[in-house]
Design a protein around this motif. Structure first.
Motif, PDB file in Angstrom:
ATOM      1  N   GLY A  50      28.304   4.905  12.855  1.00  0.00           N
ATOM      2  CA  GLY A  50      28.919   4.453  14.100  1.00  0.00           C
ATOM      3  C   GLY A  50      30.437   4.456  14.096  1.00  0.00           C
ATOM      4  N   ASP A  51      31.042   5.140  13.132  1.00  0.00           N
ATOM      5  CA  ASP A  51      32.503   5.149  13.040  1.00  0.00           C
ATOM      6  C   ASP A  51      33.138   6.411  13.609  1.00  0.00           C
ATOM      7  N   GLN A  52      32.521   6.998  14.630  1.00  0.00           N
ATOM      8  CA  GLN A  52      33.091   8.186  15.256  1.00  0.00           C
ATOM      9  C   GLN A  52      34.529   7.961  15.721  1.00  0.00           C
ATOM     10  N   PRO A  53      34.868   6.795  16.321  1.00  0.00           N
ATOM     11  CA  PRO A  53      36.260   6.598  16.739  1.00  0.00           C
ATOM     12  C   PRO A  53      37.253   6.703  15.584  1.00  0.00           C
ATOM     13  N   LYS A  54      36.895   6.171  14.398  1.00  0.00           N
ATOM     14  CA  LYS A  54      37.783   6.280  13.238  1.00  0.00           C
ATOM     15  C   LYS A  54      37.994   7.736  12.855  1.00  0.00           C
ATOM     16  N   VAL A  55      36.953   8.536  12.936  1.00  0.00           N
ATOM     17  CA  VAL A  55      37.047   9.950  12.584  1.00  0.00           C
ATOM     18  C   VAL A  55      37.958  10.683  13.570  1.00  0.00           C
ATOM     19  N   VAL A  56      37.731  10.486  14.856  1.00  0.00           N
ATOM     20  CA  VAL A  56      38.481  11.202  15.886  1.00  0.00           C
ATOM     21  C   VAL A  56      39.940  10.748  15.921  1.00  0.00           C
ATOM     22  N   ASN A  57      40.235   9.587  15.323  1.00  0.00           N
ATOM     23  CA  ASN A  57      41.634   9.179  15.196  1.00  0.00           C
ATOM     24  C   ASN A  57      42.460  10.232  14.463  1.00  0.00           C
ATOM     25  N   GLY A  58      41.843  11.028  13.617  1.00  0.00           N
ATOM     26  CA  GLY A  58      42.578  12.104  12.939  1.00  0.00           C
ATOM     27  C   GLY A  58      43.211  13.065  13.920  1.00  0.00           C
ATOM     28  N   ALA A  59      42.518  13.361  15.020  1.00  0.00           N
ATOM     29  CA  ALA A  59      43.071  14.230  16.069  1.00  0.00           C
ATOM     30  C   ALA A  59      44.038  13.458  16.947  1.00  0.00           C
ATOM     31  N   SER A  60      43.644  12.271  17.376  1.00  0.00           N
ATOM     32  CA  SER A  60      44.485  11.476  18.278  1.00  0.00           C
ATOM     33  C   SER A  60      45.829  11.147  17.642  1.00  0.00           C
ATOM     34  N   ASP A  61      45.792  10.689  16.403  1.00  0.00           N
ATOM     35  CA  ASP A  61      47.038  10.318  15.725  1.00  0.00           C
ATOM     36  C   ASP A  61      47.965  11.522  15.591  1.00  0.00           C
ATOM     37  N   PHE A  62      47.409  12.689  15.287  1.00  0.00           N
ATOM     38  CA  PHE A  62      48.231  13.889  15.140  1.00  0.00           C
ATOM     39  C   PHE A  62      48.861  14.291  16.471  1.00  0.00           C
ATOM     40  N   ILE A  63      48.088  14.280  17.540  1.00  0.00           N
ATOM     41  CA  ILE A  63      48.624  14.669  18.863  1.00  0.00           C
ATOM     42  C   ILE A  63      49.759  13.730  19.265  1.00  0.00           C
ATOM     43  N   VAL A  64      49.595  12.434  19.045  1.00  0.00           N
ATOM     44  CA  VAL A  64      50.659  11.481  19.378  1.00  0.00           C
ATOM     45  C   VAL A  64      51.861  11.676  18.454  1.00  0.00           C
ATOM     46  N   GLU A  65      51.620  11.951  17.184  1.00  0.00           N
ATOM     47  CA  GLU A  65      52.715  12.181  16.245  1.00  0.00           C
ATOM     48  C   GLU A  65      53.558  13.382  16.671  1.00  0.00           C
ATOM     49  N   VAL A  66      52.912  14.419  17.164  1.00  0.00           N
ATOM     50  CA  VAL A  66      53.622  15.637  17.562  1.00  0.00           C
ATOM     51  C   VAL A  66      54.253  15.507  18.945  1.00  0.00           C
ATOM     52  N   LEU A  67      53.511  14.950  19.899  1.00  0.00           N
ATOM     53  CA  LEU A  67      53.966  14.938  21.289  1.00  0.00           C
ATOM     54  C   LEU A  67      54.627  13.635  21.719  1.00  0.00           C
ATOM     55  N   GLY A  68      54.572  12.609  20.901  1.00  0.00           N
ATOM     56  CA  GLY A  68      55.145  11.326  21.294  1.00  0.00           C
ATOM     57  C   GLY A  68      54.366  10.726  22.445  1.00  0.00           C
ATOM     58  N   ASP A  69      55.057  10.071  23.364  1.00  0.00           N
ATOM     59  CA  ASP A  69      54.384   9.397  24.478  1.00  0.00           C
ATOM     60  C   ASP A  69      53.563  10.346  25.332  1.00  0.00           C
ATOM     61  N   LYS A  70      53.992  11.603  25.463  1.00  0.00           N
ATOM     62  CA  LYS A  70      53.189  12.521  26.274  1.00  0.00           C
ATOM     63  C   LYS A  70      51.923  12.966  25.543  1.00  0.00           C
ATOM     64  N   GLY A  71      51.751  12.501  24.316  1.00  0.00           N
ATOM     65  CA  GLY A  71      50.526  12.755  23.577  1.00  0.00           C
ATOM     66  C   GLY A  71      49.487  11.652  23.728  1.00  0.00           C
ATOM     67  N   ARG A  72      49.872  10.547  24.346  1.00  0.00           N
ATOM     68  CA  ARG A  72      48.916   9.444  24.541  1.00  0.00           C
ATOM     69  C   ARG A  72      47.886   9.875  25.587  1.00  0.00           C
ATOM     70  N   HIS A  73      46.622   9.726  25.261  1.00  0.00           N
ATOM     71  CA  HIS A  73      45.561  10.352  26.047  1.00  0.00           C
ATOM     72  C   HIS A  73      44.350   9.435  26.184  1.00  0.00           C
ATOM     73  N   SER A  74      43.500   9.776  27.141  1.00  0.00           N
ATOM     74  CA  SER A  74      42.183   9.149  27.197  1.00  0.00           C
ATOM     75  C   SER A  74      41.307   9.892  26.190  1.00  0.00           C
TER      76      SER A  74
END
Length: 153
Positions: A105-129
């Motif tokens: 049930g830890d899919q959100p922790k796994v997908v954080n790998g993508a989310s964290d990278f997108i925010v790291e690269v794009l900054g605020d415009k990387g924050r997403h649903s």
């Protein structure tokens, strides 16, 4: 060099040549100012880098690395479609599919790998649903697949 390309370089990330579709679909579709990127697998220089099921031998950290690599491949597809990553207005949504053993049930922790990278690269415009979905299997035995929607200028 675009500002986003510079940020990637600062992070030591070089975008690969985008993967060709494995079936009857296109890697990106733009309608209006929205760019839909088809699901990307954790493909690296030597092919598929992360396989297996989370909760059945594949650890969360490996899943996060797989999701991050999917996000790198997403940005490669955006660049191939737009020609300039600075055309990204924002990342609207990521959907991550995680190959999961029953009871995992830890899919959100796994997908954080993508989310964290997108925010790291794009900054605020990387924050997403986002959605993080567990599935019983993915193409070629991949551990993770991620698709994305971007607003493009």
């Amino acid at each position: 060099m675009s500002a986003i390309e510079k940020r990637l370089a600062d992070l030591g990330v070089s975008l690969p040549n985008p993967a060709k579709p494995a079936a009857n679909y296109v890697p990106a579709v733009q309608t209006g100012n929205l760019l839909f990127i088809s699901g990307q697998l954790p493909m690296g220089a030597n092919g598929l880098e992360h396989t297996g099921q989370l909760g059945a031998g594949t650890e969360i950290e490996a899943g996060q690395a797989a999701a991050r690599l999917c996000a790198i491949n997403i940005l490669a597809q955006v660049r191939a479609h737009t020609g300039d990553l600075d055309r990204i207005v924002r990342c609207v949504k990521l959907t991550g599919f995680v190959s999961s053993a029953p009871g995992f049930g830890d899919q959100p922790k796994v997908v954080n790998g993508a989310s964290d990278f997108i925010v790291e690269v794009l900054g605020d415009k990387g924050r997403h649903s986002r959605s993080a979905v567990g599935v019983s299997a993915l193409p070629f035995g991949a551990a993770v697949e991620v698709e994305a929607i971007f607003e493009i200028a």
